[in-house]
Design a protein around this motif. Sequence first.
Motif, PDB file in Angstrom:
ATOM      1  N   UNK A 167       0.847  -1.202   0.000  1.00 31.48           N
ATOM      2  CA  UNK A 167       0.000   0.000   0.000  1.00 31.48           C
ATOM      3  C   UNK A 167       0.881   1.250   0.000  1.00 31.48           C
ATOM      4  N   UNK A 168       1.933   1.238   0.821  1.00 37.90           N
ATOM      5  CA  UNK A 168       2.857   2.382   0.869  1.00 37.90           C
ATOM      6  C   UNK A 168       3.524   2.606  -0.480  1.00 37.90           C
ATOM      7  N   UNK A 169       3.972   1.514  -1.078  1.00 35.99           N
ATOM      8  CA  UNK A 169       4.658   1.617  -2.368  1.00 35.99           C
ATOM      9  C   UNK A 169       3.719   2.223  -3.414  1.00 35.99           C
ATOM     10  N   UNK A 170       2.471   1.764  -3.417  1.00 40.63           N
ATOM     11  CA  UNK A 170       1.489   2.269  -4.380  1.00 40.63           C
ATOM     12  C   UNK A 170       1.267   3.779  -4.191  1.00 40.63           C
ATOM     13  N   UNK A 171       1.025   4.176  -2.948  1.00 41.27           N
ATOM     14  CA  UNK A 171       0.719   5.596  -2.698  1.00 41.27           C
ATOM     15  C   UNK A 171       1.958   6.450  -2.970  1.00 41.27           C
ATOM     16  N   UNK A 172       3.147   5.961  -2.594  1.00 35.58           N
ATOM     17  CA  UNK A 172       4.381   6.710  -2.862  1.00 35.58           C
ATOM     18  C   UNK A 172       4.579   6.900  -4.370  1.00 35.58           C
ATOM     19  N   UNK A 173       4.279   5.865  -5.145  1.00 31.91           N
ATOM     20  CA  UNK A 173       4.436   5.964  -6.601  1.00 31.91           C
ATOM     21  C   UNK A 173       3.445   6.980  -7.172  1.00 31.91           C
ATOM     22  N   UNK A 174       2.233   6.995  -6.633  1.00 27.51           N
ATOM     23  CA  UNK A 174       1.222   7.956  -7.113  1.00 27.51           C
ATOM     24  C   UNK A 174       1.631   9.375  -6.710  1.00 27.51           C
ATOM     25  N   UNK A 175       2.103   9.523  -5.486  1.00 22.99           N
ATOM     26  CA  UNK A 175       2.539  10.815  -4.960  1.00 22.99           C
ATOM     27  C   UNK A 175       3.689  11.371  -5.800  1.00 22.99           C
ATOM     28  N   UNK A 188       4.562  10.618  -8.828  1.00 20.54           N
ATOM     29  CA  UNK A 188       4.116  10.952 -10.185  1.00 20.54           C
ATOM     30  C   UNK A 188       3.371  12.281 -10.215  1.00 20.54           C
ATOM     31  N   UNK A 189       2.506  12.480  -9.255  1.00 17.90           N
ATOM     32  CA  UNK A 189       1.691  13.709  -9.256  1.00 17.90           C
ATOM     33  C   UNK A 189       2.554  14.925  -8.938  1.00 17.90           C
ATOM     34  N   UNK A 190       3.535  14.733  -8.075  1.00 18.39           N
ATOM     35  CA  UNK A 190       4.415  15.846  -7.713  1.00 18.39           C
ATOM     36  C   UNK A 190       5.193  16.333  -8.937  1.00 18.39           C
ATOM     37  N   UNK A 191       5.550  15.397  -9.802  1.00 18.09           N
ATOM     38  CA  UNK A 191       6.354  15.757 -10.983  1.00 18.09           C
ATOM     39  C   UNK A 191       5.522  16.383 -12.104  1.00 18.09           C
ATOM     40  N   UNK A 192       4.201  16.352 -11.963  1.00 23.40           N
ATOM     41  CA  UNK A 192       3.355  16.833 -13.078  1.00 23.40           C
ATOM     42  C   UNK A 192       3.302  18.353 -13.140  1.00 23.40           C
TER      43      UNK A 192
END
Length: 427
Positions: free
Chosen positions: A413-421, A423-427
């Motif tokens: 769950x942490x890995x998933x949310x970190x990956x989403x975070x 990605x969104x931060x870089x947008x």
Amino acid sequence: PYTGPSADEILSKRKEYLSPSMFYFYTKPLNIVDGKMQYLFDDKGRRYLDAFGGIATVCCGHCHPDVVEAIVNQTKRLQHSTVLYLNHAIADFAEALANKLPSNLKVVFFTNSGTEANELAMMIARLYTGCHDIISLRNAYHGNAAATMGATAQSNWKFNVLQSGVHHALNPDPYRGVFGSDGEKYAKDVQDLIQFGTSGNVAGFISEAIQGVGGIIELAPGYLPAVYSTIKKAGGLCIADEVQAGFARTGSHFWGFENHGVVPDIVTMAKGIGNGIPLGAVVTTPEIAEVLTRRSYFNTFGGNPVCTSGGLAVLKVIEKEKLQENAFVVGTYLKERLTALKNKYDLIGDVRGRGLMLGVELVTDQKLKTPAKLETIHVMDQMKELGVLVGKGGFYGNVFRITPPLCFTKEDADFLVDAMDYTMEKM
Ligand code: PMP
């Protein structure tokens, strides 16, 4: 190591020999060659965390050893149609499945898919009541054959062929619906449909507890109890489509409908029931099941020994590995982390769902709720690059569907949310 055809070779064969209507995820689709529990591996041996396969196929995890063993052992011994001769596999699984259901829901019909299960359920409701009209929800997905395409209510899944006798009620969608979370107000629409659109009597009502294809939409609280009572008064049967929300996924309960405190007359299931093998089921009461004795009813492979052996193994794994509890604990944690992410990015309009059936809806404008379609595709692609696979759905294609195998951990769950975070931060 994998030595088979490359992704490009498969893609070109697919273009030449398979239906032009087939679609795939990602700009560059993945060539997936192995699966193990919550992980998938591509042709280069790269590992991906599978946060979507739980609904598409696996409930206990890809190639769960207990399920594989049950399927292989039965395949070595006998695979046949179970209708004409006796075999213990179908009876054992039917008994175990019936024991998971409340009330008098204890007669099981096996099918090969969710569509077939819902087709049969709708026919049973029509036969039992002598009525044709069925009510389903706008935004629903229940299958793609004659009756079920009628019950499905999203234009992109409906072909222009005869689909008779289904009325589509207002969707009790807390995020986009006109009455917000007021379930009883939406329920009034069902009463109106019956009063103005039918003879006053109906065959039944079909819905999921949480719409899956529709974008992980939890029906507004209070809706199902009110509608079930309205349908009963109109002489109809209530069908719960548990194809996605069933089998411990919502964590708090084994079946999605239990979250609403209702007891359906007919329950349909598929997908996770067999951890990836083609299997579906309809469960109802002995009295209702009786209608199928009026004529011959036959399904060659429905409930065959290989699939039902697999199904029984799935139920045992859910129990042995406490997967329902895990769905509750990990799902609650994951939802909290996703909700925190919603507070950080305006791109996230809504986080919803229960257990390991969660949705994240992306919008470009929080007030107007404008679907962020392109952003959804971009984030999904980038998360894949980081090694995380999520699903996509909703009528506008702007909702992440997070429905992993139930063995998903807090670290996953942490890995998933970190990956989403990230990605969104870089947008
Ligand atoms: N009901 C629901 C809720 C579904 O999500 C699906 C498949 N997406 C179906 C029925 C149909 O199942 P199948 O594809 O196995 O026919």
